[in-house]
Scaffold this motif. Structure first.
Motif, short mmCIF file in Angstrom:
data_model
loop_
_atom_site.label_atom_id
_atom_site.label_comp_id
_atom_site.label_asym_id
_atom_site.label_seq_id
_atom_site.Cartn_x
_atom_site.Cartn_y
_atom_site.Cartn_z
N ILE A 18 -3.63 10.04 6.14
CA ILE A 18 -4.74 9.83 7.07
C ILE A 18 -5.02 11.22 7.66
O ILE A 18 -4.23 11.73 8.45
CB ILE A 18 -4.40 8.84 8.19
N PRO A 19 -6.13 11.85 7.25
CA PRO A 19 -6.41 13.21 7.69
C PRO A 19 -6.35 13.36 9.22
O PRO A 19 -6.91 12.57 9.95
CB PRO A 19 -7.83 13.46 7.17
N GLY A 20 -5.61 14.36 9.64
CA GLY A 20 -5.49 14.66 11.06
C GLY A 20 -4.53 13.76 11.82
O GLY A 20 -4.32 13.95 13.01
N VAL A 21 -3.95 12.76 11.15
CA VAL A 21 -3.08 11.80 11.84
C VAL A 21 -1.66 11.83 11.27
O VAL A 21 -0.69 11.98 11.99
CB VAL A 21 -3.66 10.36 11.76
N GLY A 22 -1.53 11.62 9.96
CA GLY A 22 -0.22 11.56 9.34
C GLY A 22 -0.28 10.82 8.02
O GLY A 22 -1.30 10.85 7.33
N GLN A 23 0.79 10.13 7.70
CA GLN A 23 0.86 9.35 6.48
C GLN A 23 1.23 7.91 6.82
O GLN A 23 2.00 7.67 7.75
CB GLN A 23 1.90 9.92 5.52
N MET A 41 0.87 -1.17 0.00
CA MET A 41 0.00 0.00 0.00
C MET A 41 0.91 1.22 0.00
O MET A 41 1.67 1.43 0.95
CB MET A 41 -0.91 0.04 1.22
N PRO A 42 0.87 2.01 -1.08
CA PRO A 42 1.75 3.17 -1.13
C PRO A 42 1.39 4.21 -0.07
O PRO A 42 0.35 4.11 0.58
CB PRO A 42 1.51 3.73 -2.54
N LYS A 43 2.25 5.17 0.07
CA LYS A 43 2.04 6.24 1.05
C LYS A 43 0.65 6.83 0.86
O LYS A 43 0.25 7.20 -0.23
CB LYS A 43 3.11 7.32 0.89
N THR A 44 -0.10 6.89 1.97
CA THR A 44 -1.47 7.39 1.96
C THR A 44 -1.65 8.32 3.15
O THR A 44 -1.20 8.02 4.25
CB THR A 44 -2.46 6.20 2.10
N GLY A 83 2.94 -2.27 8.93
CA GLY A 83 2.52 -0.90 8.64
C GLY A 83 3.61 0.06 9.04
O GLY A 83 4.31 -0.13 10.03
N LEU A 84 3.77 1.10 8.25
CA LEU A 84 4.71 2.18 8.55
C LEU A 84 3.90 3.47 8.63
O LEU A 84 2.90 3.61 7.91
CB LEU A 84 5.75 2.32 7.42
#
Length: 128
Positions: free
Chosen positions: A103-108, A98-101, A121-122
């Motif tokens: 997450i609103p308000g959290v990070g990537q 799963m490429p870099k995505t 997961g990274l």
């Protein structure tokens, strides 16, 4: 050094799993109220898990969600530079699943298979 920072538990029946972990281990498991841009959190039936007070040598937060595939428990590792870490995965015998995505308000976040086929997961939090 990158540390484990979060875990996620997939469940066929989220309510049943929530009861199991709360009764067995005393974990606080609360449903997440999704924001409009929350990447399908409502469909995931995502719940935050608090396992206890954070202290050295422990991991105290996680999530419980509706299983979609045959995924295992997933651990997330916090990294300082997600792009740099992802650039090394294939050269070390792994695969980005799963490429870099965002997450609103959290990070990537991103997900990779290690050289043995284990999913990890990274993530990088939003810089404050």
């Amino acid at each position: 050094m990158a540390n484990l920072s979060h875990f996620m538990i997939p469940a066929d029946n989220v309510d049943r799993a929530r009861h199991f972990y709360a009764a067995l281990l005393g974990w606080k498991i609360e449903p997440v109220q999704p924001a409009p841009d929350s990447m399908g959190i409502a469909a995931m039936q995502y719940h935050d898990i608090t396992t206890g007070a954070a202290r050295p040598g422990t991991l105290s937060t996680g999530g419980l969600y509706k299983r979609h595939l045959n995924e295992p428990i997933l651990d997330f590792v916090e990294v300082k530079d997600l792009d740099f870490v992802l650039s090394k995965v294939e050269g070390l015998g792994g695969k980005v699943t799963m490429p870099k995505t965002a997450i609103p308000g959290v990070g990537q976040t991103a997900m990779v298979l290690d050289s043995e086929g284990n999913l990890i997961g990274l993530w990088t939090p939003i810089k404050k």
